[in-house]
Design an enzyme around this catalytic site. Structure first.
Site, PDB file in Angstrom:
ATOM      1  N   LEU A 236       0.573  -1.583  -0.032  1.00 58.87           N
ATOM      2  CA  LEU A 236       0.251   0.340  -0.112  1.00 58.87           C
ATOM      3  C   LEU A 236       0.679   1.595   0.488  1.00 58.87           C
ATOM      4  O   LEU A 236       0.571   2.364  -0.688  1.00 58.87           O
ATOM      5  CB  LEU A 236      -0.661  -0.705   1.316  1.00 58.87           C
ATOM      6  CG  LEU A 236      -1.631   1.196   1.531  1.00 58.87           C
ATOM      7  CD1 LEU A 236      -2.750   0.845   0.160  1.00 58.87           C
ATOM      8  CD2 LEU A 236      -2.258   0.760   2.896  1.00 58.87           C
ATOM      9  N   HIS A 237       1.246   1.004   0.802  1.00 62.67           N
ATOM     10  CA  HIS A 237       2.654   2.784   1.007  1.00 62.67           C
ATOM     11  C   HIS A 237       3.393   2.521  -0.090  1.00 62.67           C
ATOM     12  O   HIS A 237       3.939   4.162  -0.025  1.00 62.67           O
ATOM     13  CB  HIS A 237       3.289   2.359   1.979  1.00 62.67           C
ATOM     14  CG  HIS A 237       5.038   1.621   2.219  1.00 62.67           C
ATOM     15  ND1 HIS A 237       4.714   0.199   2.994  1.00 62.67           N
ATOM     16  CD2 HIS A 237       5.410   0.535   1.852  1.00 62.67           C
ATOM     17  CE1 HIS A 237       5.071  -0.806   3.104  1.00 62.67           C
ATOM     18  NE2 HIS A 237       6.568  -0.669   1.891  1.00 62.67           N
TER      19      HIS A 237
END
Length: 355
Positions: A236-237
């Protein structure tokens, strides 16, 4: 950092926090733990072996011992358990891939002002190198060797027949889920260079027979096949909000009715998006190394999931000392009934596309 900095002395102490990390990195760079090995050394003998000064090594070893990574008795030094194993290049438990990554980050973080000024990663004009990708994938394997089995033991996959490890790199989590769930089949999806490492690691693992590999640019292309569970861990990051929302839509299309997307990441949880501190600081790494990555709040991630069409978004609780990130797991379900029987798995063919 456990509290806000309000005085100059607290500011000074926070800035001076670089000292012990630099000592430990110097010990790694000089191969201190590998040279010490399983022997006991005086400083003169060890300095001669390492070809360094006695004065410099005495001060270094004193501080490494102060940190508990060497043992000191009189004028002699020996390795601690950690120093003799995971920090020792001659030991089977050596975590060299991740240690090399940590060492490189020291010089990378020095360049932080460059990225703050430009908004771009420090090496934004350098193409992705397959050799670097392989080293990074090994680093991620070494990072998650202990975490993956602990988390797999706590994430209930009962009834699931198929799992997609989306952006799974070395497949460490996929193999941990396979070990915990004997009827499960899994597919690791990532760049081809990363999947080469995943195949090497799985070669000696009996559970590897239930593991498939999917080279795919999932940030751009649809995900082939359908799955009961998609595991989206520490990915996600890497991406921007828009990219993640597009990935969520592709993930939803690849889930069976009632299937689950499980996200593990450095999620922020307070109203202002400042804490946990590790999650906030990890965003700096994303500024240094990605085109649009960041760390995101659990609240906004849940909002993106619902906008993509997911239902029943909730946090999953993992025991604190075994969690990869503090309160870092979210689960979202695809619309439709939860399958009473494991759905038949559709195994995609390996493609030549790369992410």
């Amino acid at each position: 950092m456990s509290s806000a900095i309000t005085t100059f002395e607290e500011f000074r102490d926070a800035v001076a926090g670089y000292r012990l990390p630099r000592v430990l990195l110097a010990a790694l760079e000089l191969d201190l733990f590998t040279t010490v090995g399983d022997r006991t050394w005086t400083i003169p003998a060890l300095a001669h072996e390492m070809k360094v000064s006695e004065r410099g090594l005495a001060i270094l070893c004193r501080n490494v011992a102060m940190a508990g990574l060497l043992r000191k008795k009189g004028d002699r030094y020996s390795n601690s358990r950690l120093g003799a194993t995971m920090l020792n290049a001659r030991h089977p438990a050596y975590r060299g891939g991740y240690l090399d990554l940590i060492k490189s980050h020291w010089t990378d973080w020095i360049r932080l002002p460059e990225s703050v000024k430009s908004g771009l990663p420090i090496d934004h004009d350098t193409a992705d190198d397959p050799d670097w990708r392989r080293r990074f994938t090994w680093a991620m394997h070494h990072r998650t060797l202990d975490k993956a089995p602990a988390i797999a033991a706590q994430v209930d996959l009962h009834g699931a027949a198929s799992l997609l490890d989306l952006g799974g790199g070395p497949g460490t989590y996929a193999r941990a889920f396979l070990a915990k769930n004997p009827k499960l089949h899994a597919t690791v999806c990532d760049r081809e260079a990363a999947l080469e490492v995943a195949r090497e690691i799985a070669a000696g693992d009996p559970a590897g027979r239930r593991l498939s590999y999917l080279p795919l640019d999932f940030a751009k292309d649809p995900v082939p096949g359908t799955y009961d569970v998609i595991w989206y861990s520490n990915v996600l990051h890497i991406y921007s909000p828009a990219d993640n929302q597009a990935i969520f839509r592709r993930a939803l299309a690849a889930l069976n009715p009632g299937g689950r997307l499980i996200i593990q990441d450095a999620l922020l949880h307070d109203r202002e998006g400042l804490f946990p501190a590790d999650a906030s600081l990890f965003a700096v790494s994303m500024l240094l190394f990605t085109e649009g990555g960041d760390t995101y709040s659990a609240r906004e991630t849940a909002r993106w999931l619902k906008a993509a069409g997911f239902r029943l978004v909730r946090s999953l609780t993992i025991k604190g000392k075994t969690a990869d990130w503090e309160d870092g797991l979210l689960e979202a379900r695809a619309p439709g009934p939860r399958p009473e029987k494991p759905a038949r798995r559709s195994r995609p063919r390996e493609s030549s596309r790369r992410r």
